[in-house]
Write an enzyme that holds these catalytic residues in place. Structure first.
Site, PDB file in Angstrom:
ATOM      1  N   ARG A 179       8.901 -40.326 -12.968  1.00 49.70           N
ATOM      2  CA  ARG A 179       7.793 -39.913 -12.095  1.00 49.70           C
ATOM      3  C   ARG A 179       8.310 -39.947 -10.674  1.00 49.70           C
ATOM      4  O   ARG A 179       8.665 -41.015 -10.166  1.00 49.70           O
ATOM      5  CB  ARG A 179       6.591 -40.840 -12.271  1.00 49.70           C
ATOM      6  CG  ARG A 179       5.502 -40.586 -11.252  1.00 49.70           C
ATOM      7  CD  ARG A 179       4.189 -41.258 -11.591  1.00 49.70           C
ATOM      8  NE  ARG A 179       3.514 -40.554 -12.661  1.00 49.70           N
ATOM      9  CZ  ARG A 179       2.208 -40.648 -12.937  1.00 49.70           C
ATOM     10  NH1 ARG A 179       1.442 -41.439 -12.206  1.00 49.70           N
ATOM     11  NH2 ARG A 179       1.674 -39.974 -13.919  1.00 49.70           N
TER      12      ARG A 179
ATOM     13  N   CYS B  27      -7.539 -35.090 -15.797  1.00 50.65           N
ATOM     14  CA  CYS B  27      -6.376 -35.902 -16.195  1.00 50.65           C
ATOM     15  C   CYS B  27      -6.558 -37.370 -15.856  1.00 50.65           C
ATOM     16  O   CYS B  27      -5.913 -38.218 -16.440  1.00 50.65           O
ATOM     17  CB  CYS B  27      -5.132 -35.354 -15.523  1.00 50.65           C
ATOM     18  SG  CYS B  27      -5.279 -35.302 -13.723  1.00 50.65           S
TER      19      CYS B  27
ATOM     20  N   ARG C 239      -2.547 -38.893 -24.472  1.00 47.96           N
ATOM     21  CA  ARG C 239      -1.247 -39.097 -23.814  1.00 47.96           C
ATOM     22  C   ARG C 239      -0.340 -39.954 -24.717  1.00 47.96           C
ATOM     23  O   ARG C 239       0.862 -39.757 -24.761  1.00 47.96           O
ATOM     24  CB  ARG C 239      -1.434 -39.796 -22.453  1.00 47.96           C
ATOM     25  CG  ARG C 239      -2.150 -38.966 -21.392  1.00 47.96           C
ATOM     26  CD  ARG C 239      -1.335 -37.742 -20.967  1.00 47.96           C
ATOM     27  NE  ARG C 239       0.011 -38.088 -20.580  1.00 47.96           N
ATOM     28  CZ  ARG C 239       0.389 -38.519 -19.371  1.00 47.96           C
ATOM     29  NH1 ARG C 239      -0.507 -38.597 -18.411  1.00 47.96           N
ATOM     30  NH2 ARG C 239       1.646 -38.826 -19.095  1.00 47.96           N
TER      31      ARG C 239
END
Ligand code: CP
Ligand code: NVA
Length: 300
Positions: free
Chosen positions: A103, A259, A287
């Protein structure tokens, strides 16, 4: 398809590979025990330059349930780009790990690392894309409606989540409509990529996007790293809030998607996110299942 199964953005997939991922995600959700320890002995890195709840925990648990050892690496303790170059960090980590989930702020950091390592690099969110989220979202959409016959409306900032979603929706054979104010539309190059697979309509009119849609999706107006622009973004995006009046312009059985994390009262009102047809926590759950599918595809 490359030999190394990177997932930097949705363009690393095609309709077939996305279809296989979604099939696998549905199977592992239905029968998690069948896949327990399917990847025993592997180790992966989960590298974070930004905060996370869903990605961190779902990827960590997905790995453990497949028998994979996850190493969570926080950049405040490692210093990518500060202590050493992204390339050097990647070349060291690949000596210990079978896959790098990362990330980052700048998408180019992922590209720089993927260019010099031989293990798969998976984007766990960059300024440009959030492909793992899009796979989970397609899984959630498919639990509600046949994607090939669906229309998905995204209302708000044409950001990383929107970029991956619009390509995934088009790849799955569904129709995508995005409504954003001037200056906040999705990147035209990404829209073009989506259009290679299917219909992607970009408009400034939220009602035009939502009319008759099967799913209405939104995301925060200020993404991580854009905090200095928050006031300006609140002004520009205010007419794009998903409230009940807008949601009711979709199909009578349409679902609401986000999300998360949500900034309640900004991009979505409480009554929509708490609506009986809101699927935001199913998206979060998916997820977990879809990341198992991503690991199985990348490491098998
Ligand atoms: N949706 C998502 O990626 O959430 P986190 O930022 O909490 O990981
Ligand atoms: N667009 C948001 C998504 C978070 C999951 C961000 O980048 O902060």
């Amino acid at each position: 398809m490359d030999d190394v199964k990177n997932l930097l953005g949705m363009s690393d997939l095609d309709g077939d590979r996305l279809g296989l991922l979604l099939e696998m995600a549905a199977k592992v959700k239905a029968n998690p025990d069948e896949y327990r320890r399917a990847l025993t002995g592997r180790s992966i890195g989960l590298f974070f330059m930004k905060q996370s709840v869903r990605t961190w925990v779902s990827c960590d648990v997905a790995a453990i349930e497949l028998g994979v050892h996850p190493v969570v690496i926080r950049n405040d303790q490692t210093g990518l780009g500060i202590r050493e170059t992204p390339e050097d960090v990647g070349r060291v980590l690949e000596r210990y790990l079978d896959l790098l989930g990362m990330r980052v702020f700048e998408h180019s950091d992922l590209e720089r690392i993927a260019a010099v390592v031989s293990v798969p690099v998976i984007n766990l969110l960059s300024d440009l894309e959030h492909p793992c989220q899009a796979v989970a979202d397609l899984q959630t959409l498919a639990e509600h409606v046949t994607p090939q016959r669906a229309t998905v409306a995204y209302v708000g900032d044409g950001n990383n989540v929107c970029h991956s979603l619009l390509q995934a929706v088009a790849m799955a054979g569904a129709s995508m409509r995005v409504a954003s104010p001037p200056g906040y539309a999705p990147d035209p190059a990404i829209v073009e990529r989506g259009r290679r697979f299917g219909e992607v309509i970009v408009t400034e009119d939220p009602s035009e996007a939502v009319a008759g849609a099967d799913a209405v999706y939104t995301d925060v107006w200020t993404s991580m790293g854009q905090e200095a622009e928050a006031a300006e973004r609140r002004r520009a995006l205010a007419p794009y809030r998903v409230n009940l009046a807008l949601f009711e312009q979709a199909k009578p059985d349409a679902i609401f998607m986000h999300c998360l994390p949500a900034h309640r009262g900004e991009e979505v009102t409480d009554e929509v996110i708490e609506h009986p047809r809101s699927r935001v926590f199913d998206q979060a759950e998916n997820r977990l299942h879809s990341f198992k599918a991503i690991l199985l595809q990348a490491l098998s």
